[in-house]
Design a protein around this motif. Sequence first.
Motif, short mmCIF file in Angstrom:
data_model
loop_
_atom_site.label_atom_id
_atom_site.label_comp_id
_atom_site.label_asym_id
_atom_site.label_seq_id
_atom_site.Cartn_x
_atom_site.Cartn_y
_atom_site.Cartn_z
N ALA A 57 -4.09 -19.46 -11.24
CA ALA A 57 -3.25 -18.52 -12.00
C ALA A 57 -4.11 -17.46 -12.67
O ALA A 57 -3.73 -16.28 -12.74
CB ALA A 57 -2.43 -19.28 -13.04
N GLU A 58 -5.29 -17.86 -13.17
CA GLU A 58 -6.18 -16.90 -13.81
C GLU A 58 -6.67 -15.86 -12.80
O GLU A 58 -6.75 -14.67 -13.10
CB GLU A 58 -7.37 -17.60 -14.45
N LYS A 59 -6.99 -16.33 -11.60
CA LYS A 59 -7.41 -15.40 -10.55
C LYS A 59 -6.30 -14.40 -10.25
O LYS A 59 -6.55 -13.18 -10.15
CB LYS A 59 -7.78 -16.17 -9.29
N ALA A 60 -5.08 -14.90 -10.12
CA ALA A 60 -3.95 -14.00 -9.86
C ALA A 60 -3.70 -13.09 -11.06
O ALA A 60 -3.26 -11.94 -10.90
CB ALA A 60 -2.69 -14.82 -9.55
N THR A 61 -3.99 -13.59 -12.26
CA THR A 61 -3.81 -12.78 -13.47
C THR A 61 -4.72 -11.55 -13.45
O THR A 61 -4.30 -10.45 -13.83
CB THR A 61 -4.10 -13.62 -14.73
N GLU A 62 -5.97 -11.74 -13.02
CA GLU A 62 -6.88 -10.61 -12.96
C GLU A 62 -6.40 -9.56 -11.96
O GLU A 62 -6.52 -8.36 -12.18
CB GLU A 62 -8.29 -11.08 -12.60
N GLU A 63 -5.80 -10.02 -10.86
CA GLU A 63 -5.25 -9.09 -9.88
C GLU A 63 -4.01 -8.39 -10.46
O GLU A 63 -3.79 -7.20 -10.22
CB GLU A 63 -4.90 -9.85 -8.60
N TYR A 64 -3.22 -9.14 -11.22
CA TYR A 64 -2.06 -8.57 -11.90
C TYR A 64 -2.51 -7.50 -12.90
O TYR A 64 -1.95 -6.40 -12.96
CB TYR A 64 -1.30 -9.69 -12.62
N ASP A 65 -3.57 -7.82 -13.68
CA ASP A 65 -4.10 -6.85 -14.64
C ASP A 65 -4.58 -5.58 -13.95
O ASP A 65 -4.38 -4.47 -14.46
CB ASP A 65 -5.26 -7.47 -15.43
N GLY A 66 -5.23 -5.76 -12.78
CA GLY A 66 -5.71 -4.60 -12.03
C GLY A 66 -4.56 -3.70 -11.58
O GLY A 66 -4.64 -2.48 -11.67
N ALA A 67 -3.50 -4.32 -11.07
CA ALA A 67 -2.34 -3.54 -10.63
C ALA A 67 -1.67 -2.85 -11.81
O ALA A 67 -1.22 -1.69 -11.71
CB ALA A 67 -1.34 -4.45 -9.91
N LYS A 68 -1.63 -3.53 -12.94
CA LYS A 68 -1.02 -2.95 -14.14
C LYS A 68 -1.82 -1.75 -14.63
O LYS A 68 -1.26 -0.72 -15.01
CB LYS A 68 -0.94 -4.02 -15.23
N GLU A 69 -3.15 -1.89 -14.60
CA GLU A 69 -4.01 -0.79 -15.02
C GLU A 69 -3.86 0.40 -14.07
O GLU A 69 -3.78 1.56 -14.51
CB GLU A 69 -5.47 -1.25 -15.06
N LYS A 70 -3.81 0.12 -12.78
CA LYS A 70 -3.65 1.19 -11.80
C LYS A 70 -2.32 1.90 -11.98
O LYS A 70 -2.24 3.13 -11.88
CB LYS A 70 -3.74 0.61 -10.38
N GLN A 71 -1.27 1.15 -12.28
CA GLN A 71 0.04 1.75 -12.51
C GLN A 71 -0.01 2.73 -13.67
O GLN A 71 0.51 3.85 -13.60
CB GLN A 71 1.07 0.65 -12.81
#
Length: 346
Positions: A57-71
């Motif tokens: 979940a933490e690994k997916a969280t970092e990917e989620y954070d990246g997408a959120k930042e890009k947005q």
Amino acid sequence: MASHRRPKQPSRARVTVLTTAAAAAVALSANAANAAPSEKLSKDEVKAKVDKLYEEAEKATEEYDGAKEKQGKLQKEISTVQDNVARGQEELNKLREGLGSLATAQYRSGGIDPSVQLFLSSNPDDFLDKASTLDQLSSQQVEALKKIQDKQRELAQERDEATDKLKDLAATRTELGNKKKEVQGKLAEAQKLLNTLTAKEKAELAAKQQRADRSSSERVNLGDAPPASGRAAAAFSAAQSKIGSPYVYGASGPSSFDCSGLTSWAYAQAGVSIPRTSQAQANIGTRISSASDLQVGDLVFFFNDLHHVGLYAGNGQILHAPRTGTVVRYESMDTIGGPFMFGVRV
């Protein structure tokens, strides 16, 4: 006298149905015989599986954070491009109004000459091709028309750029939604496993976690390692003020954090802007390969894919937001669950 008539045979269709039913019954019986009753996982087995799910979940969280930042970045860029398009359109309208005034003046003086008619064409490129044969064009008129051409091309490019960014934004939003579902799915699966434990087992795990959180915050020997710099010291001090704050995926303070949320927030308090995700943070500053060369406030990265980051605290300890179910705390680098990869001095 006994009857010697042959007994009536079942129809072929009935035989087929009976044969199929019998085969199914045999298969079910065999499966039932071979299937061992589901065994209840022990408390330690549940904890191991839950810890693994939290790591995923933490690994997916970092990917989620990246997408959120890009947005967020795309939204700002789109807003800037759209503002540029609006201003450019106003400039183009004014240029055309100037040509319209010229046409009006010529009409009042006896009609619009061919050069001005072409001048007002909807296709300035076509006009310039034809205008080369018209001697009556003044240099001022040619210059004005070229300004319109340049502005039209500029607007077309900016509109194309805005369109591309809008498509990218839509794709990023889809990615963001998918990553959010992935994180939530991992956490739900972990909770489902925890729910298989007895109330006593749940209480024991909770008590163990609370003891770990307290001991890591109250009785940690950080040694006397110096900070990497003044701003590293300020960032580390800011992170220390958040000890005990809960881990929440996607959070970057001030009351809850995920791993990279804590490090980016801490450095922001020191007046230093660093990227939001652990993978992006790994590409800044000066890389420190050996753990023995780390100084307080250095960023430290773990796991081969760099999905976890914390702040070096000294004496082999880091200050970090570990995972769901924990709080910001100190922890030995040897117990993170993944290998230390390198440090970064900001």
